[in-house]
Design a protein around this motif. Structure first.
Motif, PDB file in Angstrom:
ATOM      1  N   VAL A  85       0.463  16.745  32.565  1.00 11.53           N
ATOM      2  CA  VAL A  85      -0.769  15.961  32.440  1.00 11.53           C
ATOM      3  C   VAL A  85      -1.842  16.545  33.359  1.00 11.53           C
ATOM      4  N   GLU A  86      -1.445  16.913  34.551  1.00 14.94           N
ATOM      5  CA  GLU A  86      -2.415  17.489  35.491  1.00 14.94           C
ATOM      6  C   GLU A  86      -2.955  18.825  34.986  1.00 14.94           C
ATOM      7  N   LEU A  87      -2.071  19.605  34.369  1.00 19.48           N
ATOM      8  CA  LEU A  87      -2.538  20.881  33.807  1.00 19.48           C
ATOM      9  C   LEU A  87      -3.611  20.638  32.752  1.00 19.48           C
ATOM     10  N   HIS A  88      -3.552  19.468  32.109  1.00 21.76           N
ATOM     11  CA  HIS A  88      -4.564  19.104  31.106  1.00 21.76           C
ATOM     12  C   HIS A  88      -5.782  18.449  31.749  1.00 21.76           C
ATOM     13  N   ASN A  89      -5.827  18.437  33.072  1.00 18.07           N
ATOM     14  CA  ASN A  89      -6.898  17.734  33.803  1.00 18.07           C
ATOM     15  C   ASN A  89      -6.943  16.255  33.445  1.00 18.07           C
ATOM     16  N   GLY A  90      -5.803  15.721  33.084  1.00 19.43           N
ATOM     17  CA  GLY A  90      -5.748  14.299  32.759  1.00 19.43           C
ATOM     18  C   GLY A  90      -5.122  13.537  33.912  1.00 19.43           C
ATOM     19  N   SER A  91      -4.953  12.230  33.707  1.00 13.87           N
ATOM     20  CA  SER A  91      -4.288  11.465  34.751  1.00 13.87           C
ATOM     21  C   SER A  91      -3.180  10.621  34.145  1.00 13.87           C
ATOM     22  N   LEU A  92      -2.168  10.373  34.955  1.00 13.87           N
ATOM     23  CA  LEU A  92      -1.055   9.537  34.515  1.00 13.87           C
ATOM     24  C   LEU A  92      -0.838   8.478  35.576  1.00 13.87           C
ATOM     25  N   GLU A  93      -0.882   7.229  35.124  1.00 11.94           N
ATOM     26  CA  GLU A  93      -0.667   6.131  36.058  1.00 11.94           C
ATOM     27  C   GLU A  93       0.500   5.310  35.527  1.00 11.94           C
ATOM     28  N   ILE A  94       1.417   5.020  36.421  1.00  9.37           N
ATOM     29  CA  ILE A  94       2.547   4.191  36.002  1.00  9.37           C
ATOM     30  C   ILE A  94       2.618   2.983  36.916  1.00  9.37           C
ATOM     31  N   GLN A  95       2.588   1.805  36.326  1.00  5.39           N
ATOM     32  CA  GLN A  95       2.642   0.606  37.158  1.00  5.39           C
ATOM     33  C   GLN A  95       3.454  -0.476  36.456  1.00  5.39           C
ATOM     34  N   ASN A  96       3.954  -1.418  37.248  1.00 10.43           N
ATOM     35  CA  ASN A  96       4.663  -2.548  36.669  1.00 10.43           C
ATOM     36  C   ASN A  96       3.661  -3.478  36.018  1.00 10.43           C
ATOM     37  N   ARG A  97       4.054  -4.047  34.891  1.00  9.06           N
ATOM     38  CA  ARG A  97       3.185  -5.029  34.243  1.00  9.06           C
ATOM     39  C   ARG A  97       3.377  -6.365  34.929  1.00  9.06           C
ATOM     40  N   GLN A  98       2.360  -7.208  34.809  1.00  2.00           N
ATOM     41  CA  GLN A  98       2.478  -8.514  35.455  1.00  2.00           C
ATOM     42  C   GLN A  98       3.620  -9.313  34.846  1.00  2.00           C
ATOM     43  N   ALA A  99       3.685  -9.256  33.509  1.00  2.00           N
ATOM     44  CA  ALA A  99       4.720 -10.034  32.848  1.00  2.00           C
ATOM     45  C   ALA A  99       6.088  -9.413  33.113  1.00  2.00           C
ATOM     46  N   LYS A 100       6.325  -8.278  32.515  1.00  2.00           N
ATOM     47  CA  LYS A 100       7.658  -7.690  32.560  1.00  2.00           C
ATOM     48  C   LYS A 100       7.536  -6.272  32.059  1.00  2.00           C
ATOM     49  N   GLY A 101       8.227  -5.374  32.671  1.00  2.00           N
ATOM     50  CA  GLY A 101       8.212  -4.007  32.188  1.00  2.00           C
ATOM     51  C   GLY A 101       7.160  -3.151  32.861  1.00  2.00           C
ATOM     52  N   VAL A 102       6.922  -2.008  32.240  1.00  2.05           N
ATOM     53  CA  VAL A 102       6.101  -0.969  32.857  1.00  2.05           C
ATOM     54  C   VAL A 102       4.982  -0.574  31.903  1.00  2.05           C
ATOM     55  N   ARG A 103       3.845  -0.245  32.512  1.00  3.45           N
ATOM     56  CA  ARG A 103       2.730   0.287  31.725  1.00  3.45           C
ATOM     57  C   ARG A 103       2.453   1.709  32.201  1.00  3.45           C
ATOM     58  N   ALA A 104       2.512   2.642  31.272  1.00  5.04           N
ATOM     59  CA  ALA A 104       2.132   4.020  31.610  1.00  5.04           C
ATOM     60  C   ALA A 104       0.800   4.297  30.937  1.00  5.04           C
ATOM     61  N   THR A 105      -0.167   4.749  31.717  1.00  6.25           N
ATOM     62  CA  THR A 105      -1.500   5.004  31.160  1.00  6.25           C
ATOM     63  C   THR A 105      -1.842   6.476  31.319  1.00  6.25           C
ATOM     64  N   LEU A 106      -2.067   7.106  30.197  1.00  2.36           N
ATOM     65  CA  LEU A 106      -2.488   8.519  30.199  1.00  2.36           C
ATOM     66  C   LEU A 106      -3.970   8.558  29.881  1.00  2.36           C
ATOM     67  N   THR A 107      -4.720   9.306  30.660  1.00  4.54           N
ATOM     68  CA  THR A 107      -6.157   9.408  30.389  1.00  4.54           C
ATOM     69  C   THR A 107      -6.557  10.875  30.297  1.00  4.54           C
ATOM     70  N   PHE A 108      -7.286  11.177  29.251  1.00  6.31           N
ATOM     71  CA  PHE A 108      -7.765  12.553  29.073  1.00  6.31           C
ATOM     72  C   PHE A 108      -9.237  12.532  28.725  1.00  6.31           C
ATOM     73  N   LYS A 109      -9.897  13.587  29.114  1.00  2.00           N
ATOM     74  CA  LYS A 109     -11.302  13.717  28.760  1.00  2.00           C
ATOM     75  C   LYS A 109     -11.399  14.027  27.267  1.00  2.00           C
ATOM     76  N   ALA A 110     -12.337  13.361  26.610  1.00  2.00           N
ATOM     77  CA  ALA A 110     -12.500  13.602  25.178  1.00  2.00           C
ATOM     78  C   ALA A 110     -13.140  14.964  24.944  1.00  2.00           C
ATOM     79  N   CYS A 111     -12.873  15.527  23.773  1.00  2.00           N
ATOM     80  CA  CYS A 111     -13.511  16.784  23.394  1.00  2.00           C
ATOM     81  C   CYS A 111     -15.006  16.591  23.334  1.00  2.00           C
ATOM     82  N   ASP A 112     -15.774  17.600  23.670  1.00  2.00           N
ATOM     83  CA  ASP A 112     -17.218  17.474  23.591  1.00  2.00           C
ATOM     84  C   ASP A 112     -17.659  17.313  22.143  1.00  2.00           C
ATOM     85  N   GLU A 113     -17.117  18.170  21.307  1.00  2.00           N
ATOM     86  CA  GLU A 113     -17.438  18.020  19.872  1.00  2.00           C
ATOM     87  C   GLU A 113     -16.285  17.236  19.265  1.00  2.00           C
ATOM     88  N   SER A 114     -16.596  16.288  18.415  1.00  2.00           N
ATOM     89  CA  SER A 114     -15.468  15.591  17.790  1.00  2.00           C
ATOM     90  C   SER A 114     -15.844  15.126  16.401  1.00  2.00           C
TER      91      SER A 114
END
Lengths: 468, 122
Positions: A439-468
């Motif tokens: 993910v870092e090689l893609h200049n993105g971010s990965l966040e992993i956290q516990n959900r309030q209710a139950k379980g885990v939330r993994a969030t991947l964020t990437f910059k969108a392409c300029d042209e789309s």
């Protein structure tokens, strides 16, 4: 009249004849009193006593003419005719005392200017008090553009029938210029200060970037040595593993060993070889800095394909999949093979966390948004966080499970190499480490956290392409 | 034919291949004399290690490709340096008689690739 004035010497400044209805203490008869004090002639009022130290009117005139300020006096009871006009006044206005005395402003100035003076004079008279004009601009024929500070004083004495306007003008051009220079200097200074602040800001920005680059360099160097080490280890370990596997293969093939446990032993040996091989592969993956094969990719179908890869695991663990795939998701530059590894790894982790629990639900969401200030670095440990800036169009993939979650004391360690919550032999402890690295090689971010209710939330964020 | 400096490996691999009854297997453990040994044995397919002391697998391939008799010899390179994923099934079909396989390799996979190579030759 002119003769009277001439009596005052250079720069005649008084027009005694101008004082109509007054006994005229400066008339021709005064001449005979030369040498006598004014007080002897003007007995009672303070006004006259002031002059006692002057021996004669001529002396007073000399004092007036040497004042560094312009002084004039107008007789309001006689059409505001000028009755006093000192030398400095002549200098400033270019009008000599001879020309000025006995005249009105309308005789000396253009109507506009005269109106202006006359109005002020009237105001001063009717208010009965001093008027201070801190700054007046004037075109002087001798001195060019000048600035004056003028004070006008009403002198009203009904007993003596006096109704005068006394004016005092100070030439503040030099002061004004100095002030102007000071102001300019001040402005200059504050401009310089601004530039300095800006420079300082740039500098600290550059410094931060330098630090980040340095960290990246250190990290890169570390990774390179780890990479070399891993490649070396891989070679040295894989050869004996290959040999072991050949041995196991040989023994496995249909020979009767007479011992019923032998097949099981061979299966476990084969699994051990696989395990060791997996770890080596993980290490090489983790440390390899191979170039990404980036392609603009439509995320929703990519996510669906990745889900297909784990469909057997999902069915086996009886897990329901819920997809919330956003519309209008911009394309993202990714290395499909590597990112597939990321998604599958996160899916498998989620599935493992839900195994053995009834009614597991794997939720996958995609969405696009503009990054707000403060959201730029999801993950404090990430050195590539600065690659995404506020205002950037980003795409996020969220993977949510309803599993056991991550104990609070373990969540810090989940990206550490060789940290695993799985039993020995099941996980290599390199999965999330490699995932994060990709993910870092893609200049993105990965966040992993516990959900309030139950379980885990993994969030991947990437910059969108300029042209789309 | 097998060329690999690891004698234990070539022994076991040879035993496994011979056990299938399909192959006659030659072995060379010295990289320096590998090319001569290959010329003498004239194999239908060559299993070649990449990293060996002295001459490496790549050099050997280069020498074989200049030999009119051996330039089309199917070669399967066994390497401990690459990851297993890097071999896609299409790679066998697309390759110029040269396939990379990652160690450790199991016999099932190896036999498939050998058959594919021989099939291509035929």
């Amino acid at each position: 009249m002119k003769d009277d004035a001439a009596h005052w010497g250079e720069g005649v400044c008084v027009d005694p004849g101008g004082l109509k209805g007054h006994d005229g203490y400066m008339n021709r008869e005064d001449e005979s009193a030369a040498g006598a004090t004014m007080a002897e002639r003007n007995e009672d009022t303070d006004n006259h006593r002031v002059s006692t130290t002057f021996r004669d009117v001529g002396m007073l005139a000399t004092v007036f003419n040497n004042l560094p300020v312009a002084v004039f006096c107008k007789d309001a009871s006689n059409d505001f005719r000028i009755i006093l006009w000192n030398k400095k006044n002549a200098e400033i206005t270019g009008i000599s005392a001879e020309e000025a005395l006995g005249k009105t402003d309308y005789d000396l100035f253009i109507k506009e200017t005269a109106d202006f003076f006359r109005n002020i004079d009237k105001v001063v008279l009717s208010n009965g008090k001093l008027l201070d004009v801190p700054e007046e601009k004037m075109d002087s024929p001798n001195m060019g553009k000048i600035y004056l500070h003028t004070i006008k004083v009403p002198i009203v004495d009904p007993e003596r029938g006096l109704k005068l306007i006394l004016g005092i003008c100070e030439d503040i051009t030099e002061k004004k210029k100095a002030q102007e220079q000071l102001r300019e200097l001040g402005e200059n200074l504050s401009e310089k200060e601004k530039q300095l602040l800006k420079l300082n800001e740039n500098l600290s920005h550059a410094n931060e970037e330098l630090k980040a680059t340095q960290l990246q360099l250190i990290q890169a160097e570390k990774m390179e040595s780890v990479g070399r080490l891993a490649a070396g280890v891989a070679h040295e370990v894989k050869n004996p593993l290959a040999l072991l596997l050949m041995g196991v293969e040989y023994l496995s093939d249909g020979l009767d060993h007479g011992d019923p446990h032998v097949p099981q032993v061979l299966i476990e040996m084969r699994e051990a070889v696989d395990r060791a091989d997996n770890i080596i592969r993980g290490l090489v993956d983790f440390s390899s800095s191979r170039q990404l094969d980036l392609k603009a990719t439509e995320l929703n179908s990519f996510v669906q394909n990745a889900l297909l890869l784990v469909r057997h695991e999902l069915t086996r663990s009886n897990i329901k999949v819920v997809k919330h795939l956003g519309s209008d998701i911009p394309k993202v530059m990714i290395d499909k093979a590597k990112m597939e590894q990321v998604l599958v790894n996160l899916f498998i982790n989620a599935i493992h966390a839900m195994e053995g629990h009834e009614g597991g639900k794997l939720e996958v969401r995609t969405s696009a948004k503009n990054l707000k200030r403060g959201e730029t670095s999801h993950d404090e440990g990430s050195r590539s966080g600065h690659q995404m800036r506020s205002g950037d169009r980003v795409v996020t993939i969220e993977i949510l499970d309803t599993g056991t979650g991550i104990p609070d004391d373990k969540i810090e360690k989940i990206f550490d190499p060789f940290y695993t919550s799985k039993p020995t032999g099941i996980g290599t402890g390199l999965g999330l480490t490699v995932v994060k690295k990709i993910v870092e090689l893609h200049n993105g971010s990965l966040e992993i956290q516990n959900r309030q209710a139950k379980g885990v939330r993994a969030t991947l964020t990437f910059k969108a392409c300029d042209e789309s | 034919m097998l060329v690999d400096d690891e004698e234990g490996f070539t022994n076991l691999l040879r035993m496994n291949l011979e056990k299938t009854g399909l192959f006659e297997v030659g072995v060379e453990n010295e990289a320096d004399s590998a090319v001569d040994a290959i010329r003498a044995f004239k194999p239908d397919v060559l299993l070649l290690d990449v990293v060996m002391p002295g001459v490496d697998g790549g050099d050997i391939v280069a020498q074989l490709r200049t030999d009119p008799e051996l330039k089309n010899l199917p070669i399967i390179m066994l390497t401990a340096l690459i990851s297993r994923e890097e071999l896609s099934p299409d790679a066998v079909a697309e390759s110029e008689n040269l396939i990379m396989l990652s160690k450790p390799v199991n016999m099932e996979m190896l036999l498939k690739v050998i058959e594919a190579s021989l099939g291509k030759k035929a």
